[in-house]
Design a protein around this motif. Structure first.
Motif, mmCIF file in Angstrom:
data_model
loop_
_atom_site.group_PDB
_atom_site.id
_atom_site.type_symbol
_atom_site.label_atom_id
_atom_site.label_comp_id
_atom_site.label_asym_id
_atom_site.label_seq_id
_atom_site.Cartn_x
_atom_site.Cartn_y
_atom_site.Cartn_z
ATOM 1 N N TYR A 38 0.658 -1.227 -0.074
ATOM 2 C CA TYR A 38 -0.164 0.097 0.007
ATOM 3 C C TYR A 38 0.992 1.274 -0.009
ATOM 4 N N GLY A 39 1.349 1.904 1.193
ATOM 5 C CA GLY A 39 2.115 2.767 1.110
ATOM 6 C C GLY A 39 1.642 4.187 0.726
ATOM 7 N N SER A 40 0.021 4.257 0.664
ATOM 8 C CA SER A 40 -0.262 5.430 0.578
ATOM 9 C C SER A 40 0.041 6.469 1.618
ATOM 10 N N PRO A 41 0.125 7.957 1.305
ATOM 11 C CA PRO A 41 0.392 9.153 2.149
ATOM 12 C C PRO A 41 -1.014 9.207 2.856
ATOM 13 N N TYR A 42 -2.155 8.978 1.977
ATOM 14 C CA TYR A 42 -3.434 9.302 2.776
ATOM 15 C C TYR A 42 -3.954 8.180 3.412
ATOM 16 N N LEU A 43 -3.511 7.135 3.581
ATOM 17 C CA LEU A 43 -3.866 5.917 4.351
ATOM 18 C C LEU A 43 -3.787 6.100 5.780
ATOM 19 N N SER A 44 -4.908 6.013 6.613
ATOM 20 C CA SER A 44 -4.765 6.507 8.062
ATOM 21 C C SER A 44 -6.037 5.889 8.662
ATOM 22 N N LEU A 45 -5.993 5.733 9.933
ATOM 23 C CA LEU A 45 -6.929 5.191 10.963
ATOM 24 C C LEU A 45 -7.960 6.514 11.276
ATOM 25 N N ASP A 46 -9.127 6.540 10.855
ATOM 26 C CA ASP A 46 -10.139 7.585 11.352
ATOM 27 C C ASP A 46 -10.471 7.351 12.662
ATOM 28 N N SER A 47 -11.048 6.147 13.199
ATOM 29 C CA SER A 47 -11.445 5.991 14.616
ATOM 30 C C SER A 47 -11.756 4.653 14.876
ATOM 31 N N VAL A 48 -11.677 4.559 15.976
ATOM 32 C CA VAL A 48 -12.150 2.902 16.513
ATOM 33 C C VAL A 48 -13.128 2.962 17.600
ATOM 34 N N THR A 49 -14.320 2.215 17.216
ATOM 35 C CA THR A 49 -15.553 2.280 18.154
ATOM 36 C C THR A 49 -15.204 1.134 18.885
ATOM 37 N N ILE A 50 -15.267 0.974 20.269
ATOM 38 C CA ILE A 50 -14.680 -0.336 20.830
ATOM 39 C C ILE A 50 -16.148 -0.555 21.838
ATOM 40 N N PHE A 51 -16.376 -1.805 21.683
ATOM 41 C CA PHE A 51 -17.443 -2.507 22.700
ATOM 42 C C PHE A 51 -17.120 -3.378 23.544
ATOM 43 N N ARG A 52 -17.507 -3.492 24.763
ATOM 44 C CA ARG A 52 -17.065 -4.435 25.662
ATOM 45 C C ARG A 52 -18.484 -5.260 26.264
ATOM 46 N N ASN A 53 -18.540 -6.633 25.562
ATOM 47 C CA ASN A 53 -19.502 -7.365 25.846
ATOM 48 C C ASN A 53 -21.048 -6.875 25.351
ATOM 49 N N ASP A 54 -20.774 -6.383 24.254
ATOM 50 C CA ASP A 54 -22.080 -5.346 23.529
ATOM 51 C C ASP A 54 -22.363 -3.806 23.915
ATOM 52 N N VAL A 211 -13.948 3.245 -11.034
ATOM 53 C CA VAL A 211 -13.226 4.297 -10.938
ATOM 54 C C VAL A 211 -12.861 4.480 -9.675
ATOM 55 N N ASP A 212 -11.480 4.965 -9.147
ATOM 56 C CA ASP A 212 -11.249 5.206 -7.832
ATOM 57 C C ASP A 212 -10.495 6.527 -7.925
ATOM 58 N N SER A 213 -11.080 7.273 -6.998
ATOM 59 C CA SER A 213 -10.519 8.739 -6.874
ATOM 60 C C SER A 213 -10.462 9.068 -5.643
ATOM 61 N N ASP A 214 -10.013 8.013 -4.758
ATOM 62 C CA ASP A 214 -9.824 8.276 -3.269
ATOM 63 C C ASP A 214 -8.474 8.175 -2.579
ATOM 64 N N CYS A 215 -7.451 7.898 -3.586
ATOM 65 C CA CYS A 215 -6.252 7.822 -3.373
ATOM 66 C C CYS A 215 -5.594 6.770 -2.294
ATOM 67 N N CYS A 216 -6.191 5.790 -2.077
ATOM 68 C CA CYS A 216 -5.969 4.984 -0.625
ATOM 69 C C CYS A 216 -5.939 3.558 -1.296
ATOM 70 N N TRP A 217 -6.721 3.015 -2.314
ATOM 71 C CA TRP A 217 -6.526 1.697 -2.661
ATOM 72 C C TRP A 217 -5.436 1.412 -3.513
ATOM 73 N N ASN A 218 -4.721 2.380 -4.098
ATOM 74 C CA ASN A 218 -3.572 1.830 -4.709
ATOM 75 C C ASN A 218 -3.561 0.562 -5.643
ATOM 76 N N GLY A 219 -4.548 0.346 -6.204
ATOM 77 C CA GLY A 219 -4.886 -0.950 -7.196
ATOM 78 C C GLY A 219 -3.759 -0.998 -8.114
ATOM 79 N N THR A 220 -3.359 -0.138 -8.984
ATOM 80 C CA THR A 220 -2.433 -0.418 -9.983
ATOM 81 C C THR A 220 -0.968 -0.596 -9.482
#
Length: 233
Positions: A38-54, A211-220
């Motif tokens: 991958y290695g895209s500079p736009y690749l990042s973690l947005d947020s993580v929602t965490i549940f404990r026992n639902d 078509v991908d215009s999000d710059c994250c999947w880096n398919g090619t």
């Protein structure tokens, strides 16, 4: 294989007895990639929602360029993590933390639901003497190009041809290529990148285009890196 670790979440589970705390279990959660190409500079973690026992425990919001650590002190339990992958799809991962146990797990940003499109795969339906053509069209302010790769089948064996280069595919190669095909329908409808990649597949009289215009999947880039072809265009 080098895995790009974007952040680390550490959960230390502690059982309390009066004023003294006793170590119950420890769950270490890394954030990384299945595919190191991958290695895209736009690749990042947005947020993580965490549940404990639902039940909702917290929403973790990482800061850019930080190796954040989050400490909480629950009992051993079932944890569920929800986060967005490189395609903007919500991914869920469940982990069970038992008493007196240390466990490591990874939230992969490139985890996808590609398996739900396996029934639509042209690669799985390809017969002897048939071919599938992949066309990669890149358009951007500072870069552009067009390439094509031909997949064929002969006496049960699969071959991938790029220009004068030809590679016989093994089982892992076919699985990788099938995953690539089945992730195409998962690409976001729109993106905010000035660079676009258009993927076209042709199978007999059938044709599909994404078509991908999000710059994250880096398919090619990932496609050519994996199969070891040096792009000519």
């Amino acid at each position: 294989m080098l895995v790009r670790i974007l952040s680390i979440l550490m959960f230390t589970l502690v059982a309390c007895g009066g004023l003294q705390k006793k170590l119950d279990s420890e769950l270490v959660v890394d954030v990384g990639l299945l595919d190191s190409a991958y290695g895209s500079p736009y690749l990042s973690l947005d947020s993580v929602t965490i549940f404990r026992n639902d039940s909702l425990l917290t929403v973790w919001l990482p800061q850019n360029n930080q190796r954040d650590t989050l400490l909480v002190y629950p009992n051993a339990a079932q944890y569920n993590f929800k986060f967005k992958n490189v395609l903007g799809n919500v991914v869920e991962k469940s982990v069970s933390a038992e008493n007196s146990q240390r466990k490591n797990t990874t939230l992969f940003l490139d985890s996808t639901d590609y398996r739900k499109h396996l029934d639509e795969s042209w690669i799985a339906k390809l017969k002897d003497t048939e071919t599938i053509k992949f066309v990669f069209n890149l358009q951007g302010c500072f870069n552009a190009g067009k390439d094509s790769v031909l997949l064929s089948r002969n006496e049960g064996a699969y071959f991938l041809q790029y220009g004068k280069e030809e590679r016989k595919l093994n089982k892992e190669d076919i699985e990788y290529l099938t995953k690539f095909e089945c992730e195409l329908p998962l690409l976001p409808d729109q993106g905010f990148c000035t660079f676009t990649e258009t993927y076209t597949m042709t199978y007999g009289s059938l044709k599909k285009e994404y078509v991908d215009s999000d710059c994250c999947w880096n398919g090619t880039q990932r496609f050519f890196t994996y199969f070891g072809f040096k792009r000519q265009n």
